[in-house]
Write a protein that holds these residues in place. Sequence first.
Motif, PDB file in Angstrom:
ATOM      1  N   MET A  44      20.050 -24.858   0.800  1.00  0.00           N
ATOM      2  CA  MET A  44      21.359 -25.191   1.359  1.00  0.00           C
ATOM      3  C   MET A  44      21.414 -26.679   1.689  1.00  0.00           C
ATOM      4  O   MET A  44      20.384 -27.324   1.902  1.00  0.00           O
ATOM      5  N   VAL A  45      22.637 -27.188   1.769  1.00  0.00           N
ATOM      6  CA  VAL A  45      22.832 -28.581   2.170  1.00  0.00           C
ATOM      7  C   VAL A  45      23.745 -28.599   3.392  1.00  0.00           C
ATOM      8  O   VAL A  45      24.662 -27.785   3.509  1.00  0.00           O
ATOM      9  N   THR A 119      29.442  -9.293  -5.195  1.00  0.00           N
ATOM     10  CA  THR A 119      30.905  -9.271  -5.131  1.00  0.00           C
ATOM     11  C   THR A 119      31.437  -7.860  -4.914  1.00  0.00           C
ATOM     12  O   THR A 119      30.888  -6.906  -5.464  1.00  0.00           O
ATOM     13  N   LEU A 122      34.702  -8.087  -7.960  1.00  0.00           N
ATOM     14  CA  LEU A 122      34.310  -8.327  -9.353  1.00  0.00           C
ATOM     15  C   LEU A 122      35.125  -9.456  -9.973  1.00  0.00           C
ATOM     16  O   LEU A 122      35.302  -9.521 -11.186  1.00  0.00           O
ATOM     17  N   THR A 143      29.801  -2.810  -5.262  1.00  0.00           N
ATOM     18  CA  THR A 143      29.832  -1.623  -4.409  1.00  0.00           C
ATOM     19  C   THR A 143      30.474  -0.444  -5.135  1.00  0.00           C
ATOM     20  O   THR A 143      31.201  -0.620  -6.124  1.00  0.00           O
ATOM     21  N   SER A 167      29.758  -2.281   1.091  1.00  0.00           N
ATOM     22  CA  SER A 167      29.118  -3.598   1.076  1.00  0.00           C
ATOM     23  C   SER A 167      27.805  -3.499   0.328  1.00  0.00           C
ATOM     24  O   SER A 167      27.085  -2.502   0.483  1.00  0.00           O
ATOM     25  N   PRO A 191      27.396 -19.572   2.981  1.00  0.00           N
ATOM     26  CA  PRO A 191      27.097 -19.256   4.371  1.00  0.00           C
ATOM     27  C   PRO A 191      27.275 -17.784   4.736  1.00  0.00           C
ATOM     28  O   PRO A 191      26.494 -17.229   5.506  1.00  0.00           O
ATOM     29  N   LEU A 193      27.076 -15.090   2.682  1.00  0.00           N
ATOM     30  CA  LEU A 193      25.994 -14.307   2.085  1.00  0.00           C
ATOM     31  C   LEU A 193      24.681 -14.585   2.815  1.00  0.00           C
ATOM     32  O   LEU A 193      23.908 -13.670   3.110  1.00  0.00           O
TER      33      LEU A 193
HETATM   34  N1  LIG Z   1      26.191 -26.065   2.202  1.00  0.00           N
HETATM   35  C1  LIG Z   1      25.708 -25.331   1.229  1.00  0.00           C
HETATM   36  O1  LIG Z   1      24.519 -25.411   0.901  1.00  0.00           O
HETATM   37  C2  LIG Z   1      26.606 -24.358   0.507  1.00  0.00           C
HETATM   38  C3  LIG Z   1      26.046 -23.454  -0.397  1.00  0.00           C
HETATM   39  C4  LIG Z   1      26.905 -22.589  -1.053  1.00  0.00           C
HETATM   40  C5  LIG Z   1      28.264 -22.631  -0.815  1.00  0.00           C
HETATM   41  N2  LIG Z   1      28.764 -23.530   0.050  1.00  0.00           N
HETATM   42  C6  LIG Z   1      30.200 -23.562   0.329  1.00  0.00           C
HETATM   43  O2  LIG Z   1      30.482 -22.364   0.998  1.00  0.00           O
HETATM   44  C7  LIG Z   1      31.770 -21.866   0.633  1.00  0.00           C
HETATM   45  C8  LIG Z   1      31.636 -20.471   0.084  1.00  0.00           C
HETATM   46  O3  LIG Z   1      30.807 -19.714   0.914  1.00  0.00           O
HETATM   47  P1  LIG Z   1      31.320 -18.465   1.758  1.00  0.00           P
HETATM   48  O4  LIG Z   1      30.366 -18.294   2.869  1.00  0.00           O
HETATM   49  O5  LIG Z   1      32.774 -18.639   2.050  1.00  0.00           O
HETATM   50  O6  LIG Z   1      31.200 -17.275   0.731  1.00  0.00           O
HETATM   51  P2  LIG Z   1      29.968 -16.702  -0.119  1.00  0.00           P
HETATM   52  O7  LIG Z   1      28.901 -16.222   0.793  1.00  0.00           O
HETATM   53  O8  LIG Z   1      29.595 -17.618  -1.202  1.00  0.00           O
HETATM   54  O9  LIG Z   1      30.681 -15.477  -0.839  1.00  0.00           O
HETATM   55  C9  LIG Z   1      31.363 -14.508  -0.097  1.00  0.00           C
HETATM   56  C10 LIG Z   1      31.799 -13.469  -1.103  1.00  0.00           C
HETATM   57  O10 LIG Z   1      30.625 -12.838  -1.628  1.00  0.00           O
HETATM   58  C11 LIG Z   1      30.864 -11.443  -1.771  1.00  0.00           C
HETATM   59  N3  LIG Z   1      30.026 -10.763  -0.810  1.00  0.00           N
HETATM   60  C12 LIG Z   1      29.333 -11.311   0.226  1.00  0.00           C
HETATM   61  N4  LIG Z   1      28.637 -10.355   0.858  1.00  0.00           N
HETATM   62  C13 LIG Z   1      28.901  -9.198   0.204  1.00  0.00           C
HETATM   63  C14 LIG Z   1      28.452  -7.863   0.355  1.00  0.00           C
HETATM   64  N5  LIG Z   1      27.580  -7.518   1.323  1.00  0.00           N
HETATM   65  N6  LIG Z   1      28.922  -6.926  -0.482  1.00  0.00           N
HETATM   66  C15 LIG Z   1      29.775  -7.253  -1.478  1.00  0.00           C
HETATM   67  N7  LIG Z   1      30.220  -8.506  -1.697  1.00  0.00           N
HETATM   68  C16 LIG Z   1      29.781  -9.457  -0.852  1.00  0.00           C
HETATM   69  C17 LIG Z   1      32.350 -11.244  -1.550  1.00  0.00           C
HETATM   70  O11 LIG Z   1      32.910 -11.534  -2.821  1.00  0.00           O
HETATM   71  P3  LIG Z   1      34.311 -10.997  -3.363  1.00  0.00           P
HETATM   72  O12 LIG Z   1      35.343 -11.817  -2.627  1.00  0.00           O
HETATM   73  O13 LIG Z   1      34.313 -11.271  -4.822  1.00  0.00           O
HETATM   74  O14 LIG Z   1      34.363  -9.548  -3.048  1.00  0.00           O
HETATM   75  C18 LIG Z   1      32.647 -12.341  -0.543  1.00  0.00           C
HETATM   76  O15 LIG Z   1      34.007 -12.700  -0.509  1.00  0.00           O
HETATM   77  C19 LIG Z   1      32.306 -22.849  -0.371  1.00  0.00           C
HETATM   78  O16 LIG Z   1      33.144 -23.764   0.316  1.00  0.00           O
HETATM   79  C20 LIG Z   1      31.073 -23.554  -0.897  1.00  0.00           C
HETATM   80  O17 LIG Z   1      31.366 -24.844  -1.339  1.00  0.00           O
HETATM   81  C21 LIG Z   1      27.976 -24.390   0.741  1.00  0.00           C
END
Ligand SMILES: NC(=O)c1ccc[n+]([C@@H]2O[C@H](COP(=O)([O-])OP(=O)(O)OC[C@H]3O[C@@H](n4cnc5c(N)ncnc54)[C@H](OP(=O)(O)O)[C@@H]3O)[C@@H](O)[C@H]2O)c1
Length: 253
Positions: A44-45, A119, A122, A143, A167, A191, A193
Amino acid sequence: MNQSSATGAARFRALLPASDEEPGLATAYAYPGELTRPWLRANMVTSVDGGAWGPSGRTAELSAPADRAVMSVLRGQADVVLAGAATARIEGYRPVRPREVFTTLRAGRSATPPVAIITRTLDVHPDLLHQAPQDAPTIVFTTESAPEAKRREVSRVADLVVAGTESVRPEEVLSALAARGMFRVLTEGGPQLLSEFTSAGLVDELCLTVAPHLIGPAASRIVAGDAPSHTQDLRLRHVLESEGTLFLRYTAQ
Ligand SMILES: NC(=O)c1ccc[n+]([C@@H]2O[C@H](COP(=O)([O-])OP(=O)(O)OC[C@H]3O[C@@H](n4cnc5c(N)ncnc54)[C@H](OP(=O)(O)O)[C@@H]3O)[C@@H](O)[C@H]2O)c1
């Protein structure tokens, strides 16, 4: 491995343990020897003020050539790159492209690691499903409640795994990957996940890039979402530096 091919133009200093010699990234980030269970590494960053993304909503503003060099080595070492679907959509994930540094890191394995997406909807970019190499097909964890027609469609072109009712269960993800011989698991977030895996106590290692920027309060932290609160002590393994960016490697205690 040739050090310059691992790092591109980026130069690194080893601050901890301190050394006058430039660190080799493949050695600094080597996985523990023979793994008998999945080892979950998160990469992560963060900005200095704790933000997980920049004003664009993506991580591009936090990334620098040195960070991309580390990311390449981590991807090259991994058996699989695991991400939440939102990260895949927002950051434009596609099948991992081969890199020079992979040649030695991946001897005896597919030329690139497969991507695994978690996801419910999907909603995964078609290229991620259709353009993956045959020996590294994209894995999609979903799921039982995911739309059935879409599940059928995705299962025709990707390795679809149903790993939960409403989930996806983090433990089932790691078991399914282990069943495929994938023990070196690299998650790149996001974050939300990451919070599910940390909450389940499944993160073995955190590779954290601290980018020399202030981002402000709009961005989330690197662990965020609805997962139950939890604490975990970490042990600092190394600190590298390149042009003001810090690279911290922690393992679970
Ligand atoms: N700083 C860093 O290192 C870093 C790293 C990665 C990403 N980011 C940033 O973080 C943001 C995205 O992250 P986020 O936290 O909003 O989302 P995320 O964790 O990348 O994804 C969330 C999505 O994953 C799926 N999901 C998560 N847990 C699940 C589970 N238990 N069962 C089924 N599906 C599951 C769902 O997808 P569906 O909506 O498809 O159902 C959910 O909407 C972006 O802005 C990206 O640029 C930063």
